[in-house]
Design a protein around this motif. Structure first.
Motif, PDB file in Angstrom:
ATOM      1  N   ILE A  42       0.813  -1.215   0.000  1.00 13.40           N
ATOM      2  CA  ILE A  42       0.000   0.000   0.000  1.00 13.40           C
ATOM      3  C   ILE A  42       0.852   1.273   0.000  1.00 13.40           C
ATOM      4  CG2 ILE A  42      -0.329   0.226   2.509  1.00 13.40           C
ATOM      5  CD1 ILE A  42      -3.334   0.845   1.794  1.00 13.40           C
ATOM      6  N   SER A  43       2.005   1.247   0.667  1.00 13.61           N
ATOM      7  CA  SER A  43       2.799   2.476   0.750  1.00 13.61           C
ATOM      8  C   SER A  43       3.344   2.892  -0.613  1.00 13.61           C
ATOM      9  CB  SER A  43       3.932   2.346   1.766  1.00 13.61           C
ATOM     10  OG  SER A  43       4.913   1.453   1.307  1.00 13.61           O
ATOM     11  N   SER A  44       3.626   1.953  -1.492  1.00 15.55           N
ATOM     12  CA  SER A  44       4.147   2.327  -2.810  1.00 15.55           C
ATOM     13  C   SER A  44       3.090   3.025  -3.657  1.00 15.55           C
ATOM     14  CB  SER A  44       4.688   1.103  -3.545  1.00 15.55           C
ATOM     15  OG  SER A  44       3.637   0.215  -3.866  1.00 15.55           O
ATOM     16  N   ARG A  45       1.840   2.901  -3.283  1.00 13.39           N
ATOM     17  CA  ARG A  45       0.769   3.613  -3.981  1.00 13.39           C
ATOM     18  C   ARG A  45       0.533   5.003  -3.406  1.00 13.39           C
ATOM     19  NH1 ARG A  45      -2.481   0.408  -7.238  1.00 13.39           N
ATOM     20  NH2 ARG A  45      -3.024   2.456  -8.058  1.00 13.39           N
ATOM     21  N   VAL A  46       1.039   5.228  -2.179  1.00  8.02           N
ATOM     22  CA  VAL A  46       0.853   6.510  -1.511  1.00  8.02           C
ATOM     23  C   VAL A  46       2.130   7.353  -1.576  1.00  8.02           C
ATOM     24  CG1 VAL A  46       0.308   7.593   0.715  1.00  8.02           C
ATOM     25  CG2 VAL A  46      -0.885   5.509   0.018  1.00  8.02           C
ATOM     26  N   LEU A  47       3.290   6.683  -1.528  1.00  9.10           N
ATOM     27  CA  LEU A  47       4.585   7.369  -1.525  1.00  9.10           C
ATOM     28  C   LEU A  47       5.311   7.144  -2.844  1.00  9.10           C
ATOM     29  CD1 LEU A  47       5.820   6.282   2.028  1.00  9.10           C
ATOM     30  CD2 LEU A  47       4.578   8.371   1.408  1.00  9.10           C
ATOM     31  N   ASP A  48       6.101   8.144  -3.255  1.00  4.10           N
ATOM     32  CA  ASP A  48       6.896   7.990  -4.479  1.00  4.10           C
ATOM     33  C   ASP A  48       8.224   7.304  -4.166  1.00  4.10           C
ATOM     34  OD1 ASP A  48       8.623   9.949  -3.405  1.00  4.10           O
ATOM     35  OD2 ASP A  48       7.806  11.553  -4.660  1.00  4.10           O
ATOM     36  N   ASP A  49       9.091   7.197  -5.162  1.00  7.08           N
ATOM     37  CA  ASP A  49      10.369   6.502  -4.997  1.00  7.08           C
ATOM     38  C   ASP A  49      11.302   7.184  -3.998  1.00  7.08           C
ATOM     39  OD1 ASP A  49       9.554   4.598  -6.814  1.00  7.08           O
ATOM     40  OD2 ASP A  49      10.561   5.556  -8.516  1.00  7.08           O
ATOM     41  N   GLN A  50      11.088   8.466  -3.751  1.00 11.72           N
ATOM     42  CA  GLN A  50      11.904   9.197  -2.782  1.00 11.72           C
ATOM     43  C   GLN A  50      11.307   9.165  -1.374  1.00 11.72           C
ATOM     44  OE1 GLN A  50      11.158  10.715  -5.956  1.00 11.72           O
ATOM     45  NE2 GLN A  50      13.065   9.727  -6.586  1.00 11.72           N
ATOM     46  N   GLY A  51      10.158   8.511  -1.225  1.00 12.60           N
ATOM     47  CA  GLY A  51       9.514   8.415   0.080  1.00 12.60           C
ATOM     48  C   GLY A  51       8.623   9.592   0.429  1.00 12.60           C
ATOM     49  N   ALA A  52       8.341  10.449  -0.545  1.00 16.11           N
ATOM     50  CA  ALA A  52       7.444  11.588  -0.332  1.00 16.11           C
ATOM     51  C   ALA A  52       6.038  11.208  -0.789  1.00 16.11           C
ATOM     52  CB  ALA A  52       7.934  12.796  -1.123  1.00 16.11           C
ATOM     53  N   LEU A  53       5.046  11.947  -0.320  1.00 12.79           N
ATOM     54  CA  LEU A  53       3.680  11.703  -0.770  1.00 12.79           C
ATOM     55  C   LEU A  53       3.596  11.900  -2.275  1.00 12.79           C
ATOM     56  CD1 LEU A  53       1.628  13.530   1.989  1.00 12.79           C
ATOM     57  CD2 LEU A  53       1.715  11.071   1.574  1.00 12.79           C
ATOM     58  N   ARG A  54       2.920  10.989  -2.947  1.00 11.69           N
ATOM     59  CA  ARG A  54       2.734  11.118  -4.393  1.00 11.69           C
ATOM     60  C   ARG A  54       1.960  12.391  -4.701  1.00 11.69           C
ATOM     61  NH1 ARG A  54       4.210   7.174  -7.645  1.00 11.69           N
ATOM     62  NH2 ARG A  54       4.714   5.146  -6.754  1.00 11.69           N
ATOM     63  N   ARG A  55       2.274  12.961  -5.830  1.00 10.29           N
ATOM     64  CA  ARG A  55       1.699  14.240  -6.234  1.00 10.29           C
ATOM     65  C   ARG A  55       0.178  14.195  -6.344  1.00 10.29           C
ATOM     66  NH1 ARG A  55       3.186  17.262 -11.829  1.00 10.29           N
ATOM     67  NH2 ARG A  55       1.911  19.093 -11.490  1.00 10.29           N
ATOM     68  N   PHE A  56      -0.369  13.083  -6.819  1.00 15.65           N
ATOM     69  CA  PHE A  56      -1.807  13.018  -7.059  1.00 15.65           C
ATOM     70  C   PHE A  56      -2.555  12.215  -6.000  1.00 15.65           C
ATOM     71  CE2 PHE A  56       0.092  13.811 -11.262  1.00 15.65           C
ATOM     72  CZ  PHE A  56      -0.494  15.049 -11.491  1.00 15.65           C
ATOM     73  N   VAL A  57      -1.987  12.144  -4.809  1.00 17.73           N
ATOM     74  CA  VAL A  57      -2.661  11.512  -3.677  1.00 17.73           C
ATOM     75  C   VAL A  57      -2.784  12.564  -2.579  1.00 17.73           C
ATOM     76  CG1 VAL A  57      -2.536   9.731  -1.909  1.00 17.73           C
ATOM     77  CG2 VAL A  57      -1.772   9.220  -4.228  1.00 17.73           C
ATOM     78  N   ASN A  58      -3.996  12.810  -2.152  1.00 22.68           N
ATOM     79  CA  ASN A  58      -4.245  13.768  -1.076  1.00 22.68           C
ATOM     80  C   ASN A  58      -4.457  12.990   0.216  1.00 22.68           C
ATOM     81  OD1 ASN A  58      -4.348  16.128  -2.832  1.00 22.68           O
ATOM     82  ND2 ASN A  58      -6.214  15.191  -3.609  1.00 22.68           N
ATOM     83  N   VAL A  59      -3.863  13.476   1.288  1.00 27.55           N
ATOM     84  CA  VAL A  59      -4.011  12.823   2.584  1.00 27.55           C
ATOM     85  C   VAL A  59      -4.437  13.881   3.599  1.00 27.55           C
ATOM     86  CG1 VAL A  59      -2.882  11.470   4.378  1.00 27.55           C
ATOM     87  CG2 VAL A  59      -2.229  11.129   1.982  1.00 27.55           C
ATOM     88  N   TYR A  60      -5.423  13.512   4.386  1.00 28.92           N
ATOM     89  CA  TYR A  60      -5.956  14.403   5.420  1.00 28.92           C
ATOM     90  C   TYR A  60      -5.834  13.719   6.770  1.00 28.92           C
ATOM     91  CZ  TYR A  60      -8.004  17.052   1.622  1.00 28.92           C
ATOM     92  OH  TYR A  60      -8.186  17.807   0.483  1.00 28.92           O
ATOM     93  N   VAL A  61      -5.446  14.475   7.773  1.00 31.57           N
ATOM     94  CA  VAL A  61      -5.513  14.025   9.161  1.00 31.57           C
ATOM     95  C   VAL A  61      -6.634  14.851   9.773  1.00 31.57           C
ATOM     96  CG1 VAL A  61      -4.359  13.898  11.384  1.00 31.57           C
ATOM     97  CG2 VAL A  61      -3.089  13.353   9.296  1.00 31.57           C
ATOM     98  N   ASN A  62      -7.678  14.163  10.178  1.00 29.65           N
ATOM     99  CA  ASN A  62      -8.942  14.798  10.531  1.00 29.65           C
ATOM    100  C   ASN A  62      -9.372  15.611   9.315  1.00 29.65           C
ATOM    101  OD1 ASN A  62      -9.153  13.506  13.039  1.00 29.65           O
ATOM    102  ND2 ASN A  62      -7.813  15.017  13.979  1.00 29.65           N
ATOM    103  N   ASP A  63      -9.521  16.890   9.394  1.00 33.94           N
ATOM    104  CA  ASP A  63      -9.939  17.669   8.228  1.00 33.94           C
ATOM    105  C   ASP A  63      -8.812  18.490   7.626  1.00 33.94           C
ATOM    106  OD1 ASP A  63     -12.576  16.769   8.317  1.00 33.94           O
ATOM    107  OD2 ASP A  63     -13.130  18.295   9.791  1.00 33.94           O
ATOM    108  N   ASP A  64      -7.577  18.240   8.054  1.00 33.38           N
ATOM    109  CA  ASP A  64      -6.443  19.053   7.622  1.00 33.38           C
ATOM    110  C   ASP A  64      -5.636  18.362   6.525  1.00 33.38           C
ATOM    111  OD1 ASP A  64      -7.010  21.064   9.545  1.00 33.38           O
ATOM    112  OD2 ASP A  64      -6.039  19.841  11.079  1.00 33.38           O
ATOM    113  N   ASP A  65      -5.471  19.049   5.401  1.00 26.33           N
ATOM    114  CA  ASP A  65      -4.655  18.561   4.297  1.00 26.33           C
ATOM    115  C   ASP A  65      -3.198  18.598   4.750  1.00 26.33           C
ATOM    116  OD1 ASP A  65      -3.152  18.228   1.935  1.00 26.33           O
ATOM    117  OD2 ASP A  65      -4.611  19.348   0.734  1.00 26.33           O
ATOM    118  N   VAL A  66      -2.530  17.450   4.768  1.00 22.02           N
ATOM    119  CA  VAL A  66      -1.167  17.379   5.304  1.00 22.02           C
ATOM    120  C   VAL A  66      -0.172  18.166   4.469  1.00 22.02           C
ATOM    121  CG1 VAL A  66      -1.594  15.191   6.469  1.00 22.02           C
ATOM    122  CG2 VAL A  66      -0.547  15.193   4.181  1.00 22.02           C
ATOM    123  N   ARG A  67      -0.492  18.469   3.225  1.00 20.21           N
ATOM    124  CA  ARG A  67       0.412  19.287   2.402  1.00 20.21           C
ATOM    125  C   ARG A  67       0.535  20.701   2.957  1.00 20.21           C
ATOM    126  NH1 ARG A  67       1.612  16.286  -2.067  1.00 20.21           N
ATOM    127  NH2 ARG A  67       0.031  14.814  -2.726  1.00 20.21           N
TER     128      ARG A  67
END
Length: 91
Positions: A42-67
């Motif tokens: 699952i992490s390879s679908r969320v993170l890129d080869d450098q271990g950063a969040l993929r550009r076209f995947v949005n992640v929220y903690v509660n209602d806050d966009d982690v970006r």
């Protein structure tokens, strides 16, 4: 810290079809590492080869966009909700 992670349909093959799973971690990075430990691949679908969040995947903690927070260092307090949302394009 135990958090609830909402899994989008496209990633549910990694979670046995479950739409929501529990993961452990004090930060988003730790939560993703725990997801990978329990749901291999699952992490390879969320993170890129450098271990950063993929550009076209949005992640929220509660209602806050982690970006707009601290990215993978964003705190995930006990009981938080984490949402993984792939970007949708179309016209």
């Amino acid at each position: 810290m135990s958090v609830s992670v909402r899994i989008p349909t496209i990633l549910r093959t990694y979670t046995g079809g479950r739409a929501e799973v529990t993961a452990e971690g004090a930060t988003l990075g730790e939560v993703i590492a725990d997801l990978e430990k329990n749901h291999a691949g699952i992490s390879s679908r969320v993170l890129d080869d450098q271990g950063a969040l993929r550009r076209f995947v949005n992640v929220y903690v509660n209602d806050d966009d982690v970006r707009f927070e601290q990215g993978l260092r964003t705190a995930t307090p006990d009981g938080a909700g984490v949402s993984i949302i792939p970007a949708v394009a179309g016209g």
